[in-house]
Design a protein around this motif. Structure first.
Motif, PDB file in Angstrom:
ATOM      1  N   THR A  68      30.096  35.435  46.735  1.00  0.00           N
ATOM      2  CA  THR A  68      29.561  34.082  46.865  1.00  0.00           C
ATOM      3  C   THR A  68      30.612  33.066  46.450  1.00  0.00           C
ATOM      4  OG1 THR A  68      28.614  34.282  44.654  1.00  0.00           O
ATOM      5  CG2 THR A  68      27.183  34.814  46.491  1.00  0.00           C
ATOM      6  N   GLY A  69      30.914  32.128  47.347  1.00  0.00           N
ATOM      7  CA  GLY A  69      31.857  31.067  47.023  1.00  0.00           C
ATOM      8  C   GLY A  69      33.291  31.554  46.965  1.00  0.00           C
ATOM      9  N   THR A  70      34.143  30.670  46.485  1.00  0.00           N
ATOM     10  CA  THR A  70      35.572  30.968  46.395  1.00  0.00           C
ATOM     11  C   THR A  70      35.859  31.829  45.168  1.00  0.00           C
ATOM     12  OG1 THR A  70      36.128  28.897  47.486  1.00  0.00           O
ATOM     13  CG2 THR A  70      37.863  29.959  46.203  1.00  0.00           C
ATOM     14  N   GLN A  71      36.615  32.887  45.383  1.00  0.00           N
ATOM     15  CA  GLN A  71      36.978  33.761  44.275  1.00  0.00           C
ATOM     16  C   GLN A  71      38.104  33.145  43.439  1.00  0.00           C
ATOM     17  OE1 GLN A  71      35.316  36.903  43.690  1.00  0.00           O
ATOM     18  NE2 GLN A  71      33.994  35.736  45.062  1.00  0.00           N
ATOM     19  N   SER A  72      38.277  33.699  42.240  1.00  0.00           N
ATOM     20  CA  SER A  72      39.393  33.312  41.375  1.00  0.00           C
ATOM     21  C   SER A  72      40.605  34.124  41.799  1.00  0.00           C
ATOM     22  CB  SER A  72      39.051  33.579  39.906  1.00  0.00           C
ATOM     23  OG  SER A  72      40.184  33.405  39.091  1.00  0.00           O
TER      24      SER A  72
END
Length: 413
Positions: A263-267
């Protein structure tokens, strides 16, 4: 023959291990709550940020670099646990990933179905399933532990399984008691009734070689910050099992694994650190005389880790035998366990014990460590839990002797 691991040659690779308190070297015996990282992990994360990264799919150099970082991390984790890189997903932490999987799996459950959790598990492998089950009208069965040695009662777990069991959630190693579980036995019994097996390998991964196929796990989660990496969660599984489930995701998000679980942008900087952490573990194999690809080096390196930590465990358990006021909960021998020990000191509150240790530069945990189930089973939850001492492969025999000496003073004082 594996060359014995020498922690003294490894410790300089970890900047934090040089920390002192009141002129004395700090002993980090809190590894079960999170490990320190080698310089290579720090540099890998810093290098990603220094060079400049962009989000995925941009079609330009910095975006391409992020794509390569993600692919490298999937490849590294696939070597670490024996999974298909396409079945390796990342998230904020194991707990977040487990909540996501619990929602997806619960969509397939019907009233009258059952799920099995255990008294040995961290709450992150209990509550997500209990909440999902309650919402779907599904029963939750708890497999008991044997109080005398902190091991899982396999016969009781197997007695709970029937053709309405949809999931068995089990730890590979207890973060509280150090007990190592025969996951293959659990998985075999679960699969015979058609249930999926979800394995919490967070505490197992830094101490033992993980092979998702040998374990028989359908889905498995781990945390990089427990195996000398950054704070990133890892989800792996059989690709078919992941593909058959519908993930909660945004409309533009990928509809195939592994992207549909992220979900969303990863680190991205953290993923660079994940790769470096796996490469560090593989380097232990090279030091141990191993050769071959990364997977082969991990085999050799983790064998050396296991041998060294078994020696530390035996030294610690032997040293405790003379302390009449100290009780160890969990396995009394080095097997089936990893080097994590839950202690009860007569007449002393666990928090006070760890505060005294901290003043002496020995860092350890007190409380329940989110392992509510075993603490309740042992009857210590309302008494402040237990003292937890944890060793890793960089722990020295001198540090084991040091904590024994301090526990002797505290228990007899």
């Amino acid at each position: 023959m594996t060359v014995p691991l020498d922690p003294e040659t490894l410790r300089p690779l970890f900047p934090a291990l040089g920390r002192t308190l009141n002129g004395q070297q700090v002993a980090y015996l809190d590894g079960p709550g999170g490990t320190q990282v080698p310089e290579t992990v720090i540099e890998a994360m810093a290098d990603y940020l220094r060079q400049g990264g962009s989000n995925l799919g941009g079609g330009f150099a910095s975006s391409d670099a992020s794509e390569a970082t993600v692919a490298a991390a999937r490849s590294a984790v696939s070597d670490l646990v024996g999974a298909d890189p396409a079945a390796v997903a990342f998230g904020q932490n194991m707990t977040s990933l487990t909540f996501a999987l619990s929602r997806a799996l619960a969509r397939t459950w019907s009233k009258g179905d059952r799920v099995v959790v255990t008294q040995l598990d961290h709450d992150a492998n209990v509550t997500p399933w209990a909440v999902a089950a309650e919402e779907r009208g599904v029963a939750v069965d708890r497999a008991l532990i044997r109080l005398e040695d902190g091991t899982l009662d396999y016969e009781h777990l197997e007695s709970l399984l029937d053709n309405r069991t949809r999931l068995v959630a089990v730890t590979a190693a207890s973060n509280a008691l150090g007990t190592v579980v025969d996951v293959a036995r659990v998985a075999g019994a679960a699969h015979r009734v058609g249930a999926l097996v979800y394995v919490d390998a967070v505490h197992h991964t830094p101490h033992h070689r993980v092979d998702i196929g040998a374990l028989g796990a359908d889905l498995l989660v781990a945390s990089a910050y427990k195996f000398f990496g950054p704070h990133t969660g890892v989800l792996v599984g059989r690709l078919q099992a992941l593909e058959e489930l519908d993930a909660y995701r945004l409309r533009p998000a990928p509809d195939a694994s592994p992207g549909k679980w992220e979900t969303g942008t990863q680190s991205f900087e953290s993923l660079a650190g994940v790769t470096a952490a796996v490469d560090y573990l593989a380097s232990l194999g090279r030091m141990g005389g191993g050769s071959g690809d990364r997977s082969a080096l991990l085999d050799t390196g983790m064998a050396a880790v296991r041998d060294h930590e078994s020696g530390l465990s035996r030294r610690f358990l032997d040293g405790l035998q003379s302390m009449s006021g100290v009780r160890v909960h969990g396995p009394a021998d080095v097997a089936p366990r990893c080097p994590t020990f839950a202690l009860e000191i007569a007449g002393r509150h666990p928090g006070d014990v760890c505060a005294s240790l901290a003043e002496r530069g020995v860092f350890a945990w007190a409380g329940h460590y989110y392992a509510l189930e075993p603490m309740q089973a042992l009857g210590v939850l309302d008494r402040g839990g237990l003292v937890r001492i944890g060793f890793v492969h960089t722990t020295t025999e001198d540090e084991v002797d040091r904590v024994l000496e301090e526990l002797e003073k505290i228990s007899s004082g």
